[in-house]
Design an enzyme around this catalytic site. Structure first.
Site, PDB file in Angstrom:
ATOM      1  N   CYS A 149      38.608 -28.965 -57.771  1.00 25.53           N
ATOM      2  CA  CYS A 149      38.307 -27.531 -57.612  1.00 25.53           C
ATOM      3  C   CYS A 149      38.989 -26.680 -58.697  1.00 25.53           C
ATOM      4  CB  CYS A 149      38.750 -27.048 -56.225  1.00 25.53           C
ATOM      5  SG  CYS A 149      38.437 -25.283 -56.006  1.00 25.53           S
ATOM      6  N   VAL A 190      38.797 -24.116 -50.269  1.00 18.28           N
ATOM      7  CA  VAL A 190      40.086 -24.186 -50.953  1.00 18.28           C
ATOM      8  C   VAL A 190      39.968 -23.334 -52.211  1.00 18.28           C
ATOM      9  CG1 VAL A 190      40.690 -26.469 -50.100  1.00 18.28           C
ATOM     10  CG2 VAL A 190      39.412 -26.291 -52.217  1.00 18.28           C
ATOM     11  N   GLU A 210      41.350 -17.191 -51.190  1.00 19.98           N
ATOM     12  CA  GLU A 210      40.696 -16.605 -52.374  1.00 19.98           C
ATOM     13  C   GLU A 210      41.672 -16.695 -53.554  1.00 19.98           C
ATOM     14  OE1 GLU A 210      37.626 -15.610 -53.236  1.00 19.98           O
ATOM     15  OE2 GLU A 210      36.951 -16.251 -51.273  1.00 19.98           O
ATOM     16  N   SER A 211      41.272 -17.425 -54.584  1.00 18.22           N
ATOM     17  CA  SER A 211      42.200 -17.706 -55.696  1.00 18.22           C
ATOM     18  C   SER A 211      42.715 -16.434 -56.368  1.00 18.22           C
ATOM     19  CB  SER A 211      41.543 -18.633 -56.729  1.00 18.22           C
ATOM     20  OG  SER A 211      40.380 -18.053 -57.276  1.00 18.22           O
TER      21      SER A 211
HETATM   22  N1  LIG Z   1      35.967 -17.462 -54.379  1.00 19.91           N
HETATM   23  C1  LIG Z   1      36.718 -18.629 -53.989  1.00 19.91           C
HETATM   24  C2  LIG Z   1      35.894 -19.875 -54.331  1.00 19.91           C
HETATM   25  C3  LIG Z   1      36.535 -21.139 -53.790  1.00 19.91           C
HETATM   26  C4  LIG Z   1      35.538 -22.293 -53.706  1.00 19.91           C
HETATM   27  O1  LIG Z   1      34.336 -22.131 -53.942  1.00 19.91           O
HETATM   28  N2  LIG Z   1      36.060 -23.480 -53.357  1.00 19.91           N
HETATM   29  C5  LIG Z   1      35.188 -24.629 -53.182  1.00 19.91           C
HETATM   30  C6  LIG Z   1      35.754 -25.870 -53.874  1.00 19.91           C
HETATM   31  S1  LIG Z   1      35.845 -25.650 -55.622  1.00 19.91           S
HETATM   32  C7  LIG Z   1      35.138 -24.979 -51.698  1.00 19.91           C
HETATM   33  O2  LIG Z   1      36.146 -25.035 -51.035  1.00 19.91           O
HETATM   34  N3  LIG Z   1      33.922 -25.226 -51.184  1.00 19.91           N
HETATM   35  C8  LIG Z   1      33.731 -25.627 -49.816  1.00 19.91           C
HETATM   36  C9  LIG Z   1      32.726 -24.785 -49.109  1.00 19.91           C
HETATM   37  O3  LIG Z   1      32.081 -23.930 -49.751  1.00 19.91           O
HETATM   38  O4  LIG Z   1      32.564 -25.001 -47.898  1.00 19.91           O
HETATM   39  C10 LIG Z   1      38.081 -18.630 -54.693  1.00 19.91           C
HETATM   40  O5  LIG Z   1      38.174 -18.076 -55.804  1.00 19.91           O
HETATM   41  O6  LIG Z   1      39.047 -19.154 -54.121  1.00 19.91           O
END
Ligand SMILES: N[C@@H](CCC(=O)N[C@@H](CS)C(=O)NCC(=O)O)C(=O)O
Length: 217
Positions: free
Chosen positions: A12, A52, A64-65
């Site tokens: 990720c 995550v 949220e990162s």
């Molecule tokens: N906007 C979020 C995006 C985080 C994201 O998309 N994480 C993905 C992995 S890279 C995830 O956990 N996906 C699982 C899901 O959508 O259920 C951030 O910046 O933290």
């Protein structure tokens, strides 16, 4: 107060941003990997979005990162944001901008047909071109000082470098400023320590098992 615990997923890029900032700030933290596609129950209970990264601070989930980054920057001074409010605002805007680039990289990796791949690659190159226009051929986004935009963009540099090595596709061919900037990011110790050593193998394995078009052209 116990150590913060970062919940991550090996591939990720958003979680990689959090690891990078924790390392830049020299914060002692625990790192736990999960697969958000098959999440353990405790993670489902902890995370409001199921995504995550999540930073577990004494049982409170910061998610949220970009928000995790702001929290870490505020609680571990000095801030790496520029002090000028306008420059800080534009930096935050470019952090947002970089987030969409990850979606295009992911689509490029996973496209199964050549036509679809060409479309997403054009979209990716357009987004990278927009970033290249505001980069200044300086070591980092704001010049000499490493900033939140560098944190947000470093996982792009890592993934494009892997893509180039594995497939020969160079998304930065028309982006001279990004080539300078990203080379500096790739050379930085904290960036190198922000992702798992087998990231290239994992991504290559995903492309192979997906029979991705990018491996065939
Ligand atoms: N906007 C979020 C995006 C985080 C994201 O998309 N994480 C993905 C992995 S890279 C995830 O956990 N996906 C699982 C899901 O959508 O259920 C951030 O910046 O933290």
């Amino acid at each position: 107060m116990s150590k913060p615990r970062l919940i991550s997923f090996k591939i990720c890029p958003f979680a990689q941003r959090s690891v990078l900032l924790l390392k830049e700030k020299n914060v002692d933290f625990d790192l736990e990997f999960i697969n958000p596609e098959e999440p353990p129950l405790w993670f489902t209970e902890l995370s409001p979005t199921g995504k995550v990264p999540v930073l577990d601070v004494n049982g409170t989930a910061v998610f949220e990162s970009a928000v995790i980054a702001e929290y870490l920057d505020e609680t571990n001074p000095p801030s790496i944001h520029p002090s000028d409010p306008l420059q800080k605002a534009t930096n935050r805007a470019w952090v947002e901008y970089t987030s969409d680039i990850y979606v295009s990289i992911f689509k490029s990796i996973m496209a199964k047909e050549e036509a679809g791949l060409k479309t997403v690659q054009a979209e990716l190159e357009d987004q990278l071109g927009g970033l290249d226009d505001v980069a200044n051929n300086t070591p980092f986004f704001n010049g000499e000082n490493f900033s939140m935009v560098d944190i947000a963009a470093a996982p792009i540099a890592v993934r494009l470098d892997i893509l180039k090595n594995v497939t020969g596709y160079d998304a930065l061919v028309d982006c001279p400023n990004l080539r300078t900037w990203f080379a500096n990011l790739l050379a930085r110790e904290t960036v190198q320590a922000s992702y798992v050593p087998d990231l290239k193998d994992i991504l290559t394995g995903r492309m192979k098992s997906n029979e991705s078009a990018i491996l065939k052209i």
